[in-house]
Design a protein around this motif. Structure first.
Motif, mmCIF file in Angstrom:
data_model
loop_
_atom_site.group_PDB
_atom_site.id
_atom_site.type_symbol
_atom_site.label_atom_id
_atom_site.label_comp_id
_atom_site.label_asym_id
_atom_site.label_seq_id
_atom_site.Cartn_x
_atom_site.Cartn_y
_atom_site.Cartn_z
ATOM 1 N N UNK B 30 44.046 42.335 27.761
ATOM 2 C CA UNK B 30 44.803 42.760 28.932
ATOM 3 C C UNK B 30 43.980 42.816 30.222
ATOM 4 N N UNK B 31 42.714 42.414 30.148
ATOM 5 C CA UNK B 31 41.852 42.480 31.338
ATOM 6 C C UNK B 31 42.175 41.379 32.330
ATOM 7 N N UNK B 32 42.174 41.752 33.596
ATOM 8 C CA UNK B 32 42.218 40.785 34.683
ATOM 9 C C UNK B 32 40.790 40.504 35.136
ATOM 10 N N UNK B 33 40.613 39.383 35.813
ATOM 11 C CA UNK B 33 39.321 39.042 36.383
ATOM 12 C C UNK B 33 39.465 39.088 37.896
ATOM 13 N N UNK B 34 38.590 39.844 38.526
ATOM 14 C CA UNK B 34 38.674 40.055 39.959
ATOM 15 C C UNK B 34 37.319 39.770 40.592
ATOM 16 N N UNK B 35 37.353 39.122 41.735
ATOM 17 C CA UNK B 35 36.133 38.828 42.485
ATOM 18 C C UNK B 35 36.154 39.562 43.820
ATOM 19 N N UNK B 36 34.980 40.085 44.173
ATOM 20 C CA UNK B 36 34.810 40.810 45.420
ATOM 21 C C UNK B 36 33.648 40.217 46.210
ATOM 22 N N UNK B 37 33.723 40.374 47.515
ATOM 23 C CA UNK B 37 32.653 39.969 48.429
ATOM 24 C C UNK B 37 32.123 41.230 49.100
ATOM 25 N N UNK B 38 30.819 41.338 49.198
ATOM 26 C CA UNK B 38 30.256 42.512 49.844
ATOM 27 C C UNK B 38 29.173 42.121 50.838
ATOM 28 N N UNK B 39 29.342 42.603 52.065
ATOM 29 C CA UNK B 39 28.325 42.453 53.103
ATOM 30 C C UNK B 39 27.478 43.715 53.130
ATOM 31 N N UNK B 40 26.265 43.620 53.648
ATOM 32 C CA UNK B 40 25.406 44.815 53.711
ATOM 33 C C UNK B 40 26.099 45.965 54.441
ATOM 34 N N UNK B 41 25.963 47.139 53.891
ATOM 35 C CA UNK B 41 26.486 48.379 54.476
ATOM 36 C C UNK B 41 28.012 48.413 54.556
#
Lengths: 116, 109
Positions: B30-41
């Motif tokens: 039942x897991x979804x796969x999610x992608x995130x982007x992170x910039x400093x701070x």
């Protein structure tokens, strides 16, 4: 999506003191989470903030150190108690929102904590 | 929780397509796969989410093979502003995200 704000955005604190971080979301949400991100590291879940009941803590995190409140469906607080330099991290809240039939998590901007 | 593994870093030139692959061998049904982007701070910013096959939005595409043991985030024609850390995560609805260690993408002219 959801608009999430955190206060304070950053703070510098002395060892042994406590800091309460607030998380406010612009819509009612069931699921809210608190994460910690140590410098240069990935995110680690601290706890799930449950409305109307005690938070559920992950292994390695305890209520006495990180008490959490969730008084309603739009607000939560995380307190970092009796701080030490090892608590210096970014603390992030996230919420789960249902969009087009799918649940997605969105993050607040984070609170950068430095403990001297 | 499913453990996610992704490359520590990647380099690209402006205008190229970038593909970042994440492995999640023991992903739950039942897991979804999610992608995130992170910039400093800044807090992680949602990019894309999927369960299987291909998902595309205005920012990226996500490819998930039938066995769901891996996923590939595809960023078309990257620009300098795409320099960031990209996190792969898996989760079930109502539960917290299980983050990988992140891929640091550097885009140069």
């Amino acid at each position: 999506s959801a608009v999430i704000s955190q206060k304070p955005s950053r703070d510098i604190c002395q060892r042994g003191t406590s800091l309460t971080i607030q998380c406010q979301v612009d819509s009612q949400v069931t699921m809210m989470f608190w994460y910690r991100q140590q410098p240069g590291q990935s995110l680690t879940l601290i706890a799930t903030a449950n409305q109307g009941s005690e938070a559920t803590y992950e292994s390695g995190f305890v209520i006495d150190k990180f008490p959490i409140s969730r008084p309603n469906l739009t607000f939560s607080t995380l307190t970092v108690s009796n701080m030490s330099p090892e608590d210096s991290s970014i603390y992030l809240c996230s919420v789960e929102v249902r969009t087009r039939g799918t649940d997605t998590q969105y993050f607040g901007p984070g609170t950068r904590l430095t403990v001297l | 929780l499913a453990k996610t593994t992704q490359p520590i870093s990647m380099d690209s030139y402006e205008g190229q397509e970038v593909n970042i692959t994440c492995s999640h061998n023991n992903i739950a049904t039942n897991d979804y796969i999610t992608w995130y982007q992170q910039f400093p701070s800044q807090g992680p910013r949602f990019i894309i989410q999927g369960y299987k096959t291909k998902v595309t939005n205005e920012v990226a595409s996500l490819f998930i093979p039938a066995d769901r043991k891996s996923s590939t985030l595809s960023l078309p024609r990257v620009s300098l502003s795409d320099t960031a850390v990209y996190y792969c995560s898996s989760r079930n609805s109502g539960y917290a995200l299980n983050f990988g260690k992140g891929t640091s993408l550097l885009v140069t002219p």
